[in-house]
Design an enzyme around this catalytic site. Structure first.
Site, PDB file in Angstrom:
ATOM      1  N   ASP A  36       3.253   0.384   4.295  1.00  0.00           N
ATOM      2  CA  ASP A  36       4.140  -0.673   3.792  1.00  0.00           C
ATOM      3  C   ASP A  36       4.914  -1.349   4.930  1.00  0.00           C
ATOM      4  O   ASP A  36       5.252  -0.701   5.916  1.00  0.00           O
ATOM      5  CB  ASP A  36       5.128  -0.060   2.788  1.00  0.00           C
ATOM      6  CG  ASP A  36       5.816  -1.120   1.954  1.00  0.00           C
ATOM      7  OD1 ASP A  36       5.390  -2.288   1.971  1.00  0.00           O
ATOM      8  OD2 ASP A  36       6.806  -0.774   1.276  1.00  0.00           O
ATOM      9  N   HIS A  92      -0.860  -7.935   8.055  1.00  0.00           N
ATOM     10  CA  HIS A  92      -1.904  -7.064   7.498  1.00  0.00           C
ATOM     11  C   HIS A  92      -2.955  -6.723   8.563  1.00  0.00           C
ATOM     12  O   HIS A  92      -3.455  -5.605   8.611  1.00  0.00           O
ATOM     13  CB  HIS A  92      -2.563  -7.725   6.284  1.00  0.00           C
ATOM     14  CG  HIS A  92      -1.636  -7.874   5.116  1.00  0.00           C
ATOM     15  ND1 HIS A  92      -0.874  -6.826   4.643  1.00  0.00           N
ATOM     16  CD2 HIS A  92      -1.339  -8.940   4.326  1.00  0.00           C
ATOM     17  CE1 HIS A  92      -0.144  -7.250   3.611  1.00  0.00           C
ATOM     18  NE2 HIS A  92      -0.405  -8.527   3.404  1.00  0.00           N
ATOM     19  N   LEU A 101     -12.386  15.541   9.731  1.00  0.00           N
ATOM     20  CA  LEU A 101     -11.293  14.928   8.978  1.00  0.00           C
ATOM     21  C   LEU A 101     -11.808  14.152   7.753  1.00  0.00           C
ATOM     22  O   LEU A 101     -12.768  13.384   7.859  1.00  0.00           O
ATOM     23  CB  LEU A 101     -10.553  13.960   9.924  1.00  0.00           C
ATOM     24  CG  LEU A 101      -9.429  13.121   9.334  1.00  0.00           C
ATOM     25  CD1 LEU A 101      -8.236  13.984   8.934  1.00  0.00           C
ATOM     26  CD2 LEU A 101      -8.975  12.046  10.342  1.00  0.00           C
TER      27      LEU A 101
HETATM   28  C1  FPP Z   1       1.921  -3.379   2.058  1.00  0.00           C
HETATM   29  O1  FPP Z   1       2.743  -4.191   2.866  1.00  0.00           O
HETATM   30  C2  FPP Z   1       0.542  -3.505   2.502  1.00  0.00           C
HETATM   31  C3  FPP Z   1      -0.517  -3.886   1.714  1.00  0.00           C
HETATM   32  C4  FPP Z   1      -0.384  -4.181   0.278  1.00  0.00           C
HETATM   33  C5  FPP Z   1      -1.854  -4.033   2.285  1.00  0.00           C
HETATM   34  C6  FPP Z   1      -2.227  -2.944   3.236  1.00  0.00           C
HETATM   35  C7  FPP Z   1      -3.508  -3.304   3.806  1.00  0.00           C
HETATM   36  C8  FPP Z   1      -3.858  -3.094   5.078  1.00  0.00           C
HETATM   37  C9  FPP Z   1      -3.035  -2.429   6.082  1.00  0.00           C
HETATM   38  C10 FPP Z   1      -5.194  -3.535   5.513  1.00  0.00           C
HETATM   39  C11 FPP Z   1      -6.232  -2.617   4.964  1.00  0.00           C
HETATM   40  C12 FPP Z   1      -7.410  -2.716   5.744  1.00  0.00           C
HETATM   41  C13 FPP Z   1      -8.240  -1.713   5.925  1.00  0.00           C
HETATM   42  C14 FPP Z   1      -9.245  -1.871   6.959  1.00  0.00           C
HETATM   43  C15 FPP Z   1      -8.188  -0.469   5.136  1.00  0.00           C
HETATM   44  P1  FPP Z   1       3.466  -5.422   2.203  1.00  0.00           P
HETATM   45  O2  FPP Z   1       2.575  -6.601   2.259  1.00  0.00           O
HETATM   46  O3  FPP Z   1       3.915  -5.071   0.828  1.00  0.00           O
HETATM   47  O4  FPP Z   1       4.673  -5.581   3.172  1.00  0.00           O
HETATM   48  P2  FPP Z   1       6.118  -6.126   2.781  1.00  0.00           P
HETATM   49  O5  FPP Z   1       6.673  -5.171   1.769  1.00  0.00           O
HETATM   50  O6  FPP Z   1       6.839  -6.086   4.078  1.00  0.00           O
HETATM   51  O7  FPP Z   1       5.941  -7.510   2.234  1.00  0.00           O
END
Ligand code: FPP
Length: 239
Positions: A15, A32, A125
């Site tokens: 997050d 992201h 893993l």
């Molecule tokens: C939450 O941060 C994050 C997500 C909903 C997306 C997570 C996805 C990735 C890290 C990429 C995945 C890719 C692979 C290769 C598995 P947020 O957008 O809610 O952040 P915020 O709360 O600061 O807005």
């Protein structure tokens, strides 16, 4: 890391990508993208530390309410990283996908299934990636499959666990959520029943090995009783 008790299974809610980008006046998609790099780094940290299983929350059943452009950005990031995910096979990693991936395009589904099959017999893993995953949806999916099986009049907790996406994985010992939010957000709710929760202020794109070690040290310092009492307190009943 001497005298440290390692968790067998770590759950990570990735997050803070959006806030990381906003702080830098960058588009959220860059947050992201940076977050996905940290996802791969974190797999390596877990492997180096000798962790048995790690699960990452990449896309929830609730994330579909985000603007379509953001959903598209996350999905294309996933697509762009599929080869890198499948390269985990070379490191004896077993990749598991948690969630109903039928919601994604056919090319993504087939590649995810392929990497799961290709790595199924690996012994290192276990890396689980939660995609279109929700804990409640997982439980309902399990119940529907149990009904279809019709082989059970009643079911034990152990048998029920086998119907979950995480079948044969250990329960979550340590659940880490960076970004300062203090919620589980429907992630591995059955499997985390006795997890130690560690909430950290660092945003996911800034998450480093030192943060993982800090969380593991915190886990190791906790007194886990699983509903029981400490050995020294049992003495009272023995006197
Ligand atoms: C939450 O941060 C994050 C997500 C909903 C997306 C997570 C996805 C990735 C890290 C990429 C995945 C890719 C692979 C290769 C598995 P947020 O957008 O809610 O952040 P915020 O709360 O600061 O807005």
């Amino acid at each position: 890391m001497d005298n440290i008790i390692l968790p067998r299974h770590i759950g990570i809610i990735m997050d803070g990508n959006g806030r990381w980008a906003k702080k830098r006046l960058l588009p959220r998609s860059i947050g992201h993208a940076r977050g996905s790099k940290v996802f791969f780094d974190c797999i390596d940290y877990c492997r180096d530390l000798g962790i048995e299983a790690v699960s990452f929350y990449a896309f929830s059943t609730e994330n579909w309410i985000r603007p379509q452009k953001e959903i598209d950005a996350i999905i294309s990031l996933l697509r762009d990283n599929l080869v890198k995910i499948s390269k985990q096979a070379q490191k004896n990693t077993r990749v598991r996908i948690l969630g109903d991936i039928s919601a994604f395009d056919a090319d993504i589904v087939s590649q995810l299934k392929e990497v799961e099959e290709k790595t199924a017999n690996n012994t290192g893993l276990i890396v689980a990636v939660a995609l279109n995953y929700g804990g409640r949806a997982e439980i309902i999916n399990a119940i529907n499959n149990i009904i279809k099986d019709k082989s059970n009049d009643s079911i034990t907790e152990e048998e029920f666990s086998k119907y979950l996406y995480t079948s044969d994985m250990p329960e979550v010992d340590l659940l880490i959520r960076p970004s300062g939010e203090k919620r589980i957000s429907n992630f591995l709710i059955w499997q985390s029943a006795y997890a130690e929760l560690v909430f950290m202020d660092v945003l996911w794109p800034d998450f480093k090995k030192k943060h993982l070690i800090e969380a593991i040290k915190e886990f190791s310092s906790r007194n886990r009783r699983f509903g029981g009492i400490n050995e020294e307190d049992i003495k009272e009943y023995k006197e």
